[in-house]
Design an enzyme around this catalytic site. Sequence first.
Site, PDB file in Angstrom:
ATOM      1  N   CYS A 186      -3.218  10.880  10.480  1.00  0.00           N
ATOM      2  CA  CYS A 186      -2.285  11.767   9.787  1.00  0.00           C
ATOM      3  C   CYS A 186      -2.554  13.243  10.075  1.00  0.00           C
ATOM      4  CB  CYS A 186      -2.327  11.505   8.280  1.00  0.00           C
ATOM      5  SG  CYS A 186      -3.995  11.439   7.582  1.00  0.00           S
ATOM      6  N   GLN A 233      -7.413  17.651   2.960  1.00  0.00           N
ATOM      7  CA  GLN A 233      -6.703  16.381   2.953  1.00  0.00           C
ATOM      8  C   GLN A 233      -6.631  15.767   1.551  1.00  0.00           C
ATOM      9  OE1 GLN A 233      -8.688  15.384   7.232  1.00  0.00           O
ATOM     10  NE2 GLN A 233      -7.639  13.664   6.263  1.00  0.00           N
ATOM     11  N   HIS A 246      -1.324  17.038   3.135  1.00  0.00           N
ATOM     12  CA  HIS A 246      -2.475  17.583   3.845  1.00  0.00           C
ATOM     13  C   HIS A 246      -2.152  18.999   4.329  1.00  0.00           C
ATOM     14  CE1 HIS A 246      -4.212  13.733   3.581  1.00  0.00           C
ATOM     15  NE2 HIS A 246      -4.303  13.396   4.849  1.00  0.00           N
ATOM     16  N   GLY A 289       0.812  -1.213   0.000  1.00  0.00           N
ATOM     17  CA  GLY A 289       0.000   0.000   0.000  1.00  0.00           C
ATOM     18  C   GLY A 289       0.844   1.262   0.000  1.00  0.00           C
ATOM     19  N   ARG A 302     -11.871  16.420   1.977  1.00  0.00           N
ATOM     20  CA  ARG A 302     -11.006  15.820   0.953  1.00  0.00           C
ATOM     21  C   ARG A 302     -10.908  16.791  -0.221  1.00  0.00           C
ATOM     22  NH1 ARG A 302      -7.990  11.912   2.513  1.00  0.00           N
ATOM     23  NH2 ARG A 302      -9.678  10.476   3.056  1.00  0.00           N
ATOM     24  N   SER A 346      -4.432  10.743  -1.312  1.00  0.00           N
ATOM     25  CA  SER A 346      -3.565   9.627  -0.933  1.00  0.00           C
ATOM     26  C   SER A 346      -3.919   9.092   0.441  1.00  0.00           C
ATOM     27  CB  SER A 346      -2.093  10.052  -0.968  1.00  0.00           C
ATOM     28  OG  SER A 346      -1.865  11.150  -0.116  1.00  0.00           O
ATOM     29  N   GLY A 347      -4.560   9.915   1.265  1.00  0.00           N
ATOM     30  CA  GLY A 347      -5.011   9.450   2.567  1.00  0.00           C
ATOM     31  C   GLY A 347      -6.081   8.391   2.476  1.00  0.00           C
TER      32      GLY A 347
END
Length: 354
Positions: free
Chosen positions: A131, A158, A243, A12, A236, A161-162
């Site tokens: 994060c 954010q 972020h 991941g 998002r 990719s989170g």
Amino acid sequence: MGFKVAVVGATGNVGREILSTLAERNFPVDEVVALASSGSMGREVSFGEDDILRVQALDTYDFRGVDIVLSSPGSKVSAVFAPRATKAGAVVIDNTSCFRMEPDVPLVVPEVNPEAIAQYQKRGTIANPNCSTIQMVVALKPLHDLARIKRIVVATYQSVSGAGRAAMDELFSQTRSVYVNDPIKPEQLTKQIAFNVIPHIDVFMDDGSTKEEWKMAVETRKILDPDIAVSATCVRVPVFIGHAEAVNVEFTGPLTEDRARAALRKAPGIIVVDHRADEGYVTPAEVAGEDAVYVSRIRRDPTVPHGLSLWIAADNLRKGAALNAVQIAEILVAEHLGGKRAAGRAKLELVRAK
């Protein structure tokens, strides 16, 4: 004197970043094992510039002999495998939300509460915070030390990719679809992300907040101070990596911009870029691949007696996940496991000599 380290979720986004960070920081390893779901078994992942690891199946892996597990496989998976790993003698540093609010599991940001790492012995597990929480508390710790924080209001920006590699692919494909006038069907995210923002991360809770917003509140209190009130809105945005957060802080006593700026400049893990001019601040595009938490736009909030506003940006895959986990492992080795390992090996050599 190296250690055997297993990286769970190695295929991941975060798992790959953990492998890269371990190599970059010359973490003392004798062996690194890449683990993922059985569907990824046999795939190859890079460890540093020269080494290639073949992924092994997490479901059947025997953790005996593993010293440290750096884990980012998803909360439900962690709940199953982590107890198995700790029972085999490994210390698990888990990047999921599974253990963060367990009272006997330390929740650690090394620049903020490194002393909490010593509590790992209770469960053999250390939790890596969310994060967005990590970068915020890194920036707020030196300010909290100067003037106790009473209340935080934060809006996050954010990156996709989170939400994983699939969400990054969705942003890319949707952006292309906009330009060629193809229909857009959200799959990984709840609404169109290309040229849009989505005020929804994780599931909704009964009070109308999302779980991501709840995480920021409860994790900040566990790490920094249980008396701090936190109001978060998590959004998002169509950014691949990095972020950002607009943070408003109310203190119990006076704190000037100059004192805050000076304290932030001296604090570990922080870079201040704060010039009241064009380009005098940092954006997510500039922090991708960087280890530091960047702070900009430091200014007084005139609406409360003791308030400051600031802008915080960081690479969510590095400081927001992989780097924080590896930093925890570094302290764990230096202050806890290192001495035990040395004593254990000396005892073994003595037995062999006899």
